[in-house]
Design a protein around this motif. Structure first.
Motif, PDB file in Angstrom:
ATOM      1  N   VAL A  96       0.849  -1.207   0.000  1.00 56.65           N
ATOM      2  CA  VAL A  96       0.000   0.000   0.000  1.00 56.65           C
ATOM      3  C   VAL A  96       0.877   1.247   0.000  1.00 56.65           C
ATOM      4  O   VAL A  96       0.647   2.178  -0.777  1.00 56.65           O
ATOM      5  CB  VAL A  96      -0.973  -0.006   1.197  1.00 56.65           C
ATOM      6  N   THR A 124      -6.596   3.301   4.362  1.00 52.57           N
ATOM      7  CA  THR A 124      -6.417   2.392   3.225  1.00 52.57           C
ATOM      8  C   THR A 124      -5.925   1.033   3.706  1.00 52.57           C
ATOM      9  O   THR A 124      -6.418  -0.010   3.264  1.00 52.57           O
ATOM     10  CB  THR A 124      -5.438   3.000   2.201  1.00 52.57           C
ATOM     11  N   GLY A 128      -7.792  -2.556   3.470  1.00 44.95           N
ATOM     12  CA  GLY A 128      -7.101  -3.739   2.954  1.00 44.95           C
ATOM     13  C   GLY A 128      -7.176  -4.902   3.922  1.00 44.95           C
ATOM     14  O   GLY A 128      -7.379  -6.053   3.519  1.00 44.95           O
ATOM     15  N   ILE A 166      -7.985  -1.302  -2.690  1.00 48.05           N
ATOM     16  CA  ILE A 166      -6.834  -0.435  -2.444  1.00 48.05           C
ATOM     17  C   ILE A 166      -6.780   0.684  -3.476  1.00 48.05           C
ATOM     18  O   ILE A 166      -6.545   1.853  -3.142  1.00 48.05           O
ATOM     19  CB  ILE A 166      -5.516  -1.262  -2.447  1.00 48.05           C
TER      20      ILE A 166
END
Length: 196
Positions: A96, A124, A128, A166
């Motif tokens: 990420v 984020t 995930g 993502i």
């Protein structure tokens, strides 16, 4: 081959995210879906990240995991589960972070990378993790039953959903700022102000 497969999966995940974003926009505005709004630069940035960074990194990470925690013998299931947990909670946040930077550079958001990273990285990563928890049984089967040389391919199939999530999370604020015309404007950096 593994890098190219990862690239195709990454691009498919991003295309899925862009389609869903367009669908939400059309529903919100009461209009038709116009997939001509597909952001090619964004798609190519995700593709480039997958070919040059994510694909090779997955290959090496899975080799290291298999060397350190071999999925064999009487504890093969525990070893596979341990590899899945390490992949989801340690390796994925690295992916990420790298994707924020590589896609930001490739898409021309160099000035916004750090503020956006500060603002969006943890949300984020959490998205995930939630996605990975839902996919964990499939991931376990890949790590437990697929030979190492097919593991990247197996995980890539599962990762279409993870990649879509993502990509959506990384690009949601960029897309809003782009539509307002504020990306790259240092005086009015409303994409991702660090102080909000």
């Amino acid at each position: 081959t593994k890098a190219m497969t990862t690239a195709m999966i990454g691009m498919l995940g991003d295309t899925t995210a862009q389609f869903l974003e367009e669908r939400v926009r059309a529903k919100k505005e009461g209009s038709r879906i116009r997939f001509r709004n597909y952001d090619r630069r964004r798609g190519l940035a995700v593709l480039g990240d997958a070919v040059l960074i994510s694909g090779p990194l997955m290959h090496f990470a899975y080799n290291i995991l298999e060397s350190a925690i071999p999925v064999a013998g009487p504890f093969a299931s525990l070893a596979a589960l341990t590899q899945v947990v390490i992949d989801d909670f340690i390796i994925d946040p690295l992916f990420v972070a790298i994707m924020f930077v590589t896609t930001g550079i490739a898409e021309g958001y160099t000035r916004e990378i750090i503020p956006q990273f500060r603002k969006d990285f943890f949300s984020t990563v959490k998205a995930g993790w939630v996605t990975s928890l839902m996919l964990m049984p499939l991931e376990f089967m890949c790590f437990r039953f697929l030979p190492l040389n097919f593991r990247v391919l197996g995980m890539n199939g599962i990762d279409i959903i993870w990649e879509a999530m993502i990509s959506y999370m990384i690009h949601r604020r960029r897309k809003m700022a782009k539509s307002r015309g504020t990306m790259g404007n240092d005086e009015n950096n409303t994409c991702c102000p660090a102080h909000t």
